[in-house]
Design an enzyme around this catalytic site. Structure first.
Site, PDB file in Angstrom:
ATOM      1  N   GLY A   1      22.834  40.977  14.152  1.00  0.00           N
ATOM      2  CA  GLY A   1      22.541  40.918  15.563  1.00  0.00           C
ATOM      3  C   GLY A   1      22.979  42.585  16.003  1.00  0.00           C
ATOM      4  N   GLU A   2      23.211  42.947  17.396  1.00  0.00           N
ATOM      5  CA  GLU A   2      23.564  44.086  18.039  1.00  0.00           C
ATOM      6  C   GLU A   2      22.177  44.751  18.075  1.00  0.00           C
ATOM      7  OE1 GLU A   2      26.555  46.158  15.377  1.00  0.00           O
ATOM      8  OE2 GLU A   2      27.731  44.555  15.665  1.00  0.00           O
ATOM      9  N   GLY A   3      21.142  44.446  17.486  1.00  0.00           N
ATOM     10  CA  GLY A   3      19.996  45.215  17.551  1.00  0.00           C
ATOM     11  C   GLY A   3      19.679  46.110  16.078  1.00  0.00           C
TER      12      GLY A   3
END
Length: 338
Positions: free
Chosen positions: A305-307
């Protein structure tokens, strides 16, 4: 420019009035691609990416000088159902890590020359447990959409959105199930690493949410309100704002894609300015991308996640644009064409 909507119906109207790709720029970029010093199609998908970027940026020579990475964080009441291997306090701790520059997304943003900002959305007030009521009321979901909308830099030439929120693969799975059909078992994955019992529990929780909110499943924005979360809504708001500004977007993993799907299900074509950065290792991400007609650029087994996967794909897009906009044409190079 601050958000110009104060209700879901007004946000829907904004989506319906979004600009389309610049057809002249798209044609110009395609024409330039055909004149570059290479055999036709020799750069594969890089050619398509550069042409796509040019069409949205309104030029036959696209650029990627000011990419922006935006991370949104939220907490979820449904975590009380035991759907995550980690406690909700980790969300706050990771936001601190983002601000200190210690997370993976900080390193990837830096590596590809992207500015990065982090937006924590009322972490001390989790959304409601969607198995017992709507996750958010209308004012809450509109505020989250507006946070995302206002976070986009109008001067950016590429946008990546990411998230942090313990338990948020469960609302993402609930969104996917509500939008595309199928029960919880079709969409849940292991997220942060739940065991088999936890996976089954996540499926039951999603099914309970779908049953409770059956009356709204035909309205994607209401699905976001009832089954989503603040950071998911904020990502949708940022993606919509990028479209309003004709800024290309790279989508991240399962959670980001589920959030984006709400826009596509509200207005067909709402994600034409987006490409899928990668195929994550989270269960049904590939199924979700297929439903949206998006082919991922990378497949590296990421599930952070987190980009992070989308940020890594900035490098691919930069390479595509560098070749397209920097290469000489046959005429410029004095090379005989085909």
């Amino acid at each position: 420019m601050t958000a110009s909507f104060a209700s879901l119906s007004e946000f829907r109207a904004v989506l319906q009035a979004m600009p389309m790709v610049d057809a002249a720029a798209l044609a110009g970029a395609a024409a330039r691609n055909g004149q570059l010093t290479k055999p036709p199609g020799a750069l594969g998908r890089l050619e398509d990416l550069a042409i796509w970027a040019g069409g949205w940026q309104g030029t036959d020579k696209p650029h990627c000088d000011r990419p922006q990475v935006i991370v949104f964080a939220g907490n979820h009441g449904v975590v009380a159902q035991g759907v995550s291997a980690f406690p909700a306090e980790v969300t706050v701790q990771m936001v601190g890590n983002f601000h200190a520059g210690g997370a993976a997304i900080n390193q990837l943003s830096k590596a590809f020359g992207a500015s990065m900002s982090v937006h924590a959305l009322e972490l001390d007030r989790p959304t409601a447990d969607f198995t017992r009521g709507a996750a958010m009321d209308e004012a809450e979901v509109v505020a989250a959409l507006a946070t995302g909308w206002n976070a986009v830099d109008a001067g950016a030439d590429l946008v990546v959105v990411g998230e942090m929120g313990i338990g948020n693969t469960t609302p993402a799975a609930a969104l996917a199930a509500a939008l595309f059909g199928g029960g919880g078992a079709s969409w849940v994955g292991r997220g942060t690493g739940v065991d088999d019992a936890g996976l089954a529990r996540k499926a039951r929780v999603v099914d309970a949410g779908l049953a409770l909110h059956a009356a709204v499943l035909g309205d994607a924005l209401e699905v976001m309100r009832c089954l989503g979360g603040r950071e998911l809504a904020a990502m949708a708001g940022a993606i919509a704002r990028a479209r309003a500004l004709r800024i290309p977007v790279i989508l991240d993993g399962f959670i980001c894609t589920a959030s984006a799907a709400v826009l596509e299900k509200t207005v067909a074509g709402a994600l034409d300015h987006c490409v899928a950065g990668h195929l994550s290792a989270e269960g049904a991400h590939g199924k979700l991308l297929s439903a949206l007609g998006k082919e991922p650029l990378l497949n590296l087994g990421l599930r952070l996640g987190e980009g992070s996967g989308a940020a890594l794909a900035i490098g691919v897009l930069k390479g595509a644009i560098a070749c397209h906009s920097g290469m000489a044409t046959f005429a410029e190079a004095g090379v005989s064409g085909a």
